[in-house]
Write an enzyme that holds these catalytic residues in place. Structure first.
Site, PDB file in Angstrom:
ATOM      1  N   GLY A 184       3.863   6.342  -0.494  1.00  0.00           N
ATOM      2  CA  GLY A 184       4.378   5.888  -1.785  1.00  0.00           C
ATOM      3  C   GLY A 184       4.711   4.410  -1.691  1.00  0.00           C
ATOM      4  O   GLY A 184       4.358   3.755  -0.700  1.00  0.00           O
ATOM      5  N   SER A 219       0.854  -1.192   0.000  1.00  0.00           N
ATOM      6  CA  SER A 219       0.000   0.000   0.000  1.00  0.00           C
ATOM      7  C   SER A 219       0.887   1.239   0.000  1.00  0.00           C
ATOM      8  O   SER A 219       2.059   1.171   0.372  1.00  0.00           O
ATOM      9  CB  SER A 219      -0.891   0.010   1.244  1.00  0.00           C
ATOM     10  N   HIS A 220       0.308   2.365  -0.412  1.00  0.00           N
ATOM     11  CA  HIS A 220       1.051   3.624  -0.367  1.00  0.00           C
ATOM     12  C   HIS A 220       1.359   4.054   1.059  1.00  0.00           C
ATOM     13  O   HIS A 220       2.256   4.835   1.307  1.00  0.00           O
ATOM     14  CB  HIS A 220       0.244   4.737  -1.054  1.00  0.00           C
ATOM     15  N   SER A 221       0.555   3.562   1.989  1.00  0.00           N
ATOM     16  CA  SER A 221       0.749   3.911   3.396  1.00  0.00           C
ATOM     17  C   SER A 221       1.295   2.698   4.145  1.00  0.00           C
ATOM     18  O   SER A 221       0.732   1.599   4.079  1.00  0.00           O
ATOM     19  CB  SER A 221      -0.595   4.330   3.995  1.00  0.00           C
ATOM     20  N   ASP A 230       0.533   6.883  -9.935  1.00  0.00           N
ATOM     21  CA  ASP A 230       0.154   7.911  -9.044  1.00  0.00           C
ATOM     22  C   ASP A 230       1.353   8.492  -8.505  1.00  0.00           C
ATOM     23  O   ASP A 230       2.164   8.002  -8.012  1.00  0.00           O
ATOM     24  CB  ASP A 230      -0.597   7.321  -7.947  1.00  0.00           C
TER      25      ASP A 230
END
Lengths: 133, 259
Positions: A43, A8-10, B259
């Site tokens: 990211g 995940s981005h987090s 993104d």
């Protein structure tokens, strides 16, 4: 046992999803979170994902669950890096909603007959779940 | 080897220029990205290329120019969060194999094409999706045609490629995003310039500036060379410097869509 990697981005989201999935009863599958950038930002990181895949593998392969855009690209890049190193880990990215897909995958992955294909299929079954009738 | 030294020096100079430019444009790129993305493009590119600057400074003095370009890619993969890492870094790394035998007009075209192919493959974006591909595609096609069909010197070919990239950037403004975070905005993405196409253009502009500097003789690398400087040699070496830059150009693509 098939290993799982949650991208995940987090970092918190990846850890939280892994935590929720690990609660699934008999599911004692290896679930490794790989969220955020190396400096703790929002990211994804190909290096971090590659390390997580190596750590999740117990010999039967690894399924990677991803959230948005660059999570997919960095997961693909991590797999290319492993290939370039002649790694023999079998890895697939599941095309699934990340939370529900990880829960489904965790249940299947813990089974003695689990394969990378069966875990991917079960993660992708999560698309069929509806939250409201 | 004069040629190889010139190429090395040009790659290093290009990295310096791109790092300076990304740091200078950090706020602008982030503003563009805050309109239709996650507002991290400027910071990501600046951080990534500053890391590349350090890495290149530490590189083996004997490294081949192609290896230096590969180092640029590998470093971006490690240091850039977001889609720019795999798009710019992964594509540069993979296309750098085209430069294994040095940077020439021919190999720079091969690099450019390999780079574009990798960006499109990785990001899944085609022309018109409001991504870096919209700047990169016309640039690469123009560069290839200028070299292979019109037989232009690499510096002129690169200048035409930059013009094509600039038109591509402008072309992204009215488009509706189909890739990356911006695609979640749907029609609200219309009217905004794509950040990845913009950073691609900036990198290409710096590659052109590097090429101009070397080819115009502001930096006379021939003096350091062991080979005699006949007019032919000078021309050839200049052409190679150019190509270098070009190669980087292509390399530099970015965060288009992800993104």
């Amino acid at each position: 046992m098939v290993g799982l990697v949650v991208v995940s981005h987090s970092a918190k989201a990846a850890e939280g999803i892994a935590e929720v999935a690990a609660q699934m009863g008999s599911a004692d599958a290896e679930i490794v979170p790989a969220g955020g950038t190396p400096d703790g930002g929002i990211g994804t990181s190909a290096d971090r994902i590659r390390e997580a895949i190596e750590s999740a593998d117990a010999g039967d392969g690894v399924v990677v669950l991803v959230d948005l855009g660059s999570a997919v690209m960095n997961a693909e890049l991590a797999i290319e890096m492993l290939d370039a190193e002649d790694s023999d880990v079998e890895v697939e990215i599941a095309d699934a909603p990340i939370l529900e897909g990880t829960l489904n995958a965790a249940v299947t992955a813990a089974g003695s007959k689990a394969t990378v294909e069966s875990v991917v299929a079960s993660a992708e079954d999560a698309w069929d779940y509806r939250k409201l009738n | 080897m004069a040629d190889r030294e010139t190429q090395r020096a040009a790659v290093i100079a290009a990295v310096e220029r791109v790092a300076d430019r990304m740091t200078a444009e950090k706020t602008y790129l982030t503003e563009l990205d805050s309109a239709i993305g996650d507002a991290d493009h400027g910071a990501n590119m600046a951080r990534g290329f500053e890391a590349v600057r350090e890495k290149i400074a530490d590189a083996d003095a004997d490294a081949d120019p192609g290896d230096l370009v590969k180092t640029v890619g590998v470093t971006l993969i490690s240091e850039v969060g977001g889609a720019s890492g795999p798009l710019y870094g992964g594509s540069i790394m993979s296309a750098s194999t085209e430069l294994a035998d040095g940077i020439t007009a021919e190999s720079s075209v091969a690099f450019a094409e390999a780079y574009l192919a990798k960006v499109k493959d990785r990001g899944g974006a085609e022309l018109g999706a409001k991504t870096m591909v919209d700047a990169l595609t016309p640039a690469v096609h123009t560069y290839k045609k200028s070299i292979e069909t019109d037989d232009l010197p690499p510096l002129e070919a690169l200048a035409k490629a930059v013009d094509a990239a600039e038109r591509g950037v402008n072309y992204t403004v009215p488009l509706r995003a189909q890739k990356g975070r911006a695609s979640y905005l749907g029609w609200r993405s219309v009217g905004h310039q794509d950040p990845g196409a913009t950073s691609t253009l900036f990198i290409m502009e710096e590659l052109l500036a590097t090429a101009e500097e070397y080819l115009d003789g502001d930096v006379d690398l021939e003096q350091d060379a062991t080979s005699p400087t006949s007019p032919d040699d000078a021309e050839e070496s200049a052409a190679e410097g150019d190509d270098d830059d070009t190669a980087d150009d292509d390399t530099a693509d970015d965060d288009t869509g992800g993104d």
